[in-house]
Scaffold this motif. Structure first.
Motif, PDB file in Angstrom:
ATOM      1  N   ASP A 104      -3.763  41.017  52.694  1.00  0.00           N
ATOM      2  CA  ASP A 104      -4.910  40.407  52.034  1.00  0.00           C
ATOM      3  C   ASP A 104      -5.658  41.364  51.114  1.00  0.00           C
ATOM      4  O   ASP A 104      -6.067  40.985  50.019  1.00  0.00           O
ATOM      5  CB  ASP A 104      -5.883  39.845  53.065  1.00  0.00           C
ATOM      6  CG  ASP A 104      -5.260  38.710  53.863  1.00  0.00           C
ATOM      7  OD1 ASP A 104      -4.427  37.982  53.281  1.00  0.00           O
ATOM      8  OD2 ASP A 104      -5.601  38.559  55.036  1.00  0.00           O
ATOM      9  N   SER A 105      -5.866  42.594  51.530  1.00  0.00           N
ATOM     10  CA  SER A 105      -6.701  43.531  50.764  1.00  0.00           C
ATOM     11  C   SER A 105      -6.175  43.836  49.361  1.00  0.00           C
ATOM     12  O   SER A 105      -6.965  43.882  48.424  1.00  0.00           O
ATOM     13  CB  SER A 105      -6.888  44.831  51.534  1.00  0.00           C
ATOM     14  OG  SER A 105      -7.604  44.565  52.709  1.00  0.00           O
ATOM     15  N   PRO A 106      -4.893  44.082  49.154  1.00  0.00           N
ATOM     16  CA  PRO A 106      -4.448  44.419  47.792  1.00  0.00           C
ATOM     17  C   PRO A 106      -4.732  43.319  46.773  1.00  0.00           C
ATOM     18  O   PRO A 106      -4.958  43.615  45.604  1.00  0.00           O
ATOM     19  CB  PRO A 106      -2.945  44.641  47.942  1.00  0.00           C
ATOM     20  CG  PRO A 106      -2.766  45.031  49.359  1.00  0.00           C
ATOM     21  CD  PRO A 106      -3.809  44.254  50.118  1.00  0.00           C
ATOM     22  N   GLY A 107      -4.764  42.074  47.190  1.00  0.00           N
ATOM     23  CA  GLY A 107      -5.066  40.998  46.256  1.00  0.00           C
ATOM     24  C   GLY A 107      -6.538  40.870  45.943  1.00  0.00           C
ATOM     25  O   GLY A 107      -6.923  40.299  44.928  1.00  0.00           O
ATOM     26  N   ILE A 108      -7.401  41.420  46.791  1.00  0.00           N
ATOM     27  CA  ILE A 108      -8.846  41.310  46.610  1.00  0.00           C
ATOM     28  C   ILE A 108      -9.415  42.517  45.857  1.00  0.00           C
ATOM     29  O   ILE A 108     -10.423  42.398  45.179  1.00  0.00           O
ATOM     30  CB  ILE A 108      -9.533  41.159  47.986  1.00  0.00           C
ATOM     31  CG1 ILE A 108      -9.090  39.851  48.629  1.00  0.00           C
ATOM     32  CG2 ILE A 108     -11.032  41.218  47.880  1.00  0.00           C
ATOM     33  CD1 ILE A 108      -9.576  39.671  50.042  1.00  0.00           C
ATOM     34  N   VAL A 109      -8.767  43.647  45.925  1.00  0.00           N
ATOM     35  CA  VAL A 109      -9.298  44.883  45.342  1.00  0.00           C
ATOM     36  C   VAL A 109      -9.636  44.735  43.862  1.00  0.00           C
ATOM     37  O   VAL A 109     -10.704  45.183  43.433  1.00  0.00           O
ATOM     38  CB  VAL A 109      -8.311  46.050  45.592  1.00  0.00           C
ATOM     39  CG1 VAL A 109      -8.696  47.278  44.789  1.00  0.00           C
ATOM     40  CG2 VAL A 109      -8.270  46.376  47.072  1.00  0.00           C
ATOM     41  N   PRO A 110      -8.814  44.103  43.023  1.00  0.00           N
ATOM     42  CA  PRO A 110      -9.204  43.974  41.607  1.00  0.00           C
ATOM     43  C   PRO A 110     -10.437  43.096  41.389  1.00  0.00           C
ATOM     44  O   PRO A 110     -11.095  43.206  40.360  1.00  0.00           O
ATOM     45  CB  PRO A 110      -7.993  43.332  40.945  1.00  0.00           C
ATOM     46  CG  PRO A 110      -6.867  43.584  41.863  1.00  0.00           C
ATOM     47  CD  PRO A 110      -7.457  43.649  43.229  1.00  0.00           C
TER      48      PRO A 110
END
Length: 79
Positions: free
Chosen positions: A35-41
């Motif tokens: 989940d986190s890599p998709g939210i970081v940007p």
């Protein structure tokens, strides 16, 4: 009909490589956090970052002013 004798082993080889790569990825924690890599940007920048940069620039400006002036204010007289 003889092409099936070639396609079946090639297909099994491709499936075997895919399964091996999947297990390699699982063993190297590639699927731990999905989940986190998709939210970081989408996250905003640190709001304090701009304030810190502004304070640093103002302190550099006052240091430059202090270095250019050799004036020393005397202490106030005691009564």
């Amino acid at each position: 009909m003889n092409i099936i004798l070639v396609l079946i082993p090639v297909t099994l080889l491709v499936v075997g490589v895919g399964v091996a790569l999947f297990f390699w990825a699982v063993n190297h924690q590639q699927f731990d956090d999905l989940d986190s890599p998709g939210i970081v940007p989408l996250l905003e920048d640190d709001p304090d970052q701009g304030a810190r940069a502004g304070m640093r620039a103002s302190s550099e400006a006052t240091d430059a002013v202090d270095e250019t002036t050799d004036r020393v204010d005397p202490p106030p007289p005691r009564a």
